[in-house]
Design an enzyme around this catalytic site. Structure first.
Site, short mmCIF file in Angstrom:
data_model
loop_
_atom_site.label_atom_id
_atom_site.label_comp_id
_atom_site.label_asym_id
_atom_site.label_seq_id
_atom_site.Cartn_x
_atom_site.Cartn_y
_atom_site.Cartn_z
N VAL A 200 24.60 1.38 -19.58
CA VAL A 200 24.10 2.65 -20.09
C VAL A 200 23.61 3.52 -18.93
O VAL A 200 22.81 3.09 -18.12
CB VAL A 200 22.96 2.43 -21.11
CG1 VAL A 200 22.38 3.77 -21.55
CG2 VAL A 200 23.46 1.65 -22.30
N GLY A 203 26.91 6.10 -14.74
CA GLY A 203 27.46 7.06 -13.80
C GLY A 203 28.95 6.91 -13.60
O GLY A 203 29.73 6.81 -14.55
N ASP A 244 25.54 9.72 -26.33
CA ASP A 244 24.10 9.95 -26.22
C ASP A 244 23.38 8.66 -26.57
O ASP A 244 23.44 8.18 -27.70
CB ASP A 244 23.69 11.07 -27.18
CG ASP A 244 22.23 11.46 -27.05
OD1 ASP A 244 21.46 10.71 -26.42
OD2 ASP A 244 21.85 12.52 -27.60
N HIS A 262 12.65 4.22 -16.56
CA HIS A 262 11.54 4.90 -15.87
C HIS A 262 11.66 6.43 -15.97
O HIS A 262 10.71 7.14 -15.66
CB HIS A 262 11.42 4.43 -14.43
CG HIS A 262 12.46 4.97 -13.49
ND1 HIS A 262 12.30 4.94 -12.13
CD2 HIS A 262 13.68 5.53 -13.71
CE1 HIS A 262 13.37 5.48 -11.55
NE2 HIS A 262 14.21 5.83 -12.49
#
Length: 358
Positions: A200, A203, A244, A262
């Site tokens: 997930v 990139g 998404d 994070h």
């Protein structure tokens, strides 16, 4: 330490040194690294095959005589900060000062597998510098990021509207993934028994490619924003899917969240983990979520490592409303997302590997 009203002269001067150190370093620390990359100094020293003298370096770079003193000043400061090492070498009948690479500047040699120069290009640019000048305004604006205050949109919207920045950002994340791939070589046990995995926010797929290479039988899916993956081509066991993560995540035995959570608040991270849980618990199967992220350990980490983690926490809090978490905060998040257990293992120098089980 004396009270503010009765400071000793020595304490005042010590405070002045500390203050001035940070004032003068404000731009120089970052821009000197960028300067070193732009001039190709790490590449020159690397290709030279041995420590290089100042005279040889300025000759290669064709530096005007009037600038040699300034170049030497920059090189000595970079050496003080651990980006170069000053050594003494014998040349004919005299001993000269020369410069060699350190472990940090070796990561700036272009064309190598572990080059982090794209990270420098992404993070040291005028747009990023201007963002931080709005900290006061950000402080009083409720629930919006520093990007919202300075650029009028959050990071992700900004990247989607600015293709050149999006490309630079993706290249930076890809270079950082190479470092994570190095760490993954020693963590093959994490992927044992896994037949399918979704990366997930993966990139351009550097980490997924490394997993596919190490485990040819594992089918990997890189799941990211549509504009990131739309032009990428997969292979026999590697596919790219746009979507998404707040809506749903493709089904798999394992979900990899590498440097993702994070970026988000506890509320958003809980939603992401809940979607991960749905993805790995399809038709009675119970997989796992693999999180690679920071675990704050101020009472255990060395001073420099703590400083890096605190800096990253500032970046996350101000730029994207995210956070770096202590293990207790990770535990709370895992439990609230409906998982039963987790296990934290060392990973890189500043990142930990967290396996989360439903």
């Amino acid at each position: 330490m004396a009270s503010n009203n009765v400071l000793k002269a020595s304490e005042i001067f010590e405070g002045q040194v500390h203050l001035y150190k940070h004032l003068y370093a404000h731009a120089v620390d970052c821009m000197s690294i960028k300067w070193m990359i732009e001039l190709g100094i790490p590449d020159i020293i690397h290709n030279h095959g041995q420590p290089i003298s100042l005279s040889k370096l300025v000759s290669i770079l064709q530096i005007p005589p009037s600038k040699v003193r300034g170049v030497k000043s920059l090189l000595r400061y970079l050496a003080h900060n651990g980006f170069l090492q000053i050594v003494r070498v014998h040349h004919s009948t005299e001993e000269k000062e020369a410069y060699s690479l350190t472990s940090a500047s070796q990561l700036l040699v272009k064309g190598t597998d572990l080059c982090l120069a794209p990270m420098v290009e992404a993070f040291i640019n005028p747009s990023m510098a201007r963002v931080w000048s709005h900290l006061k305004k950000w402080t009083y604006e409720d629930d919006i990021t520093l990007f919202d205050v300075s650029l009028g949109s959050n990071l992700w919207d900004f990247l989607s509207k600015k293709p050149e920045f999006n490309e630079t950002f993706n290249e930076a994340m890809a270079s950082d993934s190479q470092m994570m791939n190095l760490a993954l070589r020693g963590c093959k046990w994490v992927f044992e028994g896994v037949e399918t995995i979704v990366d997930v926010g993966g990139g351009t797929g550097n980490t997924a490619k490394a997993i596919c290479h190490a485990f040819p039988n594992v089918k990997c899916t890189v799941f990211d924003r549509p504009q990131v993956v739309e032009k990428l081509s997969g292979t026999k066991n590697l596919t790219y899917v746009g979507g998404d993560m707040f809506e749903s995540i493709p089904k798999a035995d394992a979900v990899l969240l590498k440097w993702i959570l994070h970026d988000w608040s506890d509320k958003d991270s809980k939603q992401i983990l809940e979607n991960c849980k749905e993805a790995i618990c399809d038709k009675g199967k119970r997989g796992k979520v693999i999180v690679i992220d920071v675990v704050m350990k101020e009472d255990q980490d060395e001073l420099e490592l703590t400083g890096l983690k605190l800096l990253m926490d500032v970046h996350m809090a101000c730029l994207v409303n995210g956070k770096e978490r202590t293990e207790e905060e990770w535990k709370k998040l895992v439990v609230e997302a409906g998982f039963q257990s987790y296990k934290v293992s060392p990973f890189t120098g500043y990142l930990s590997l967290i396996q989360i089980f439903p």
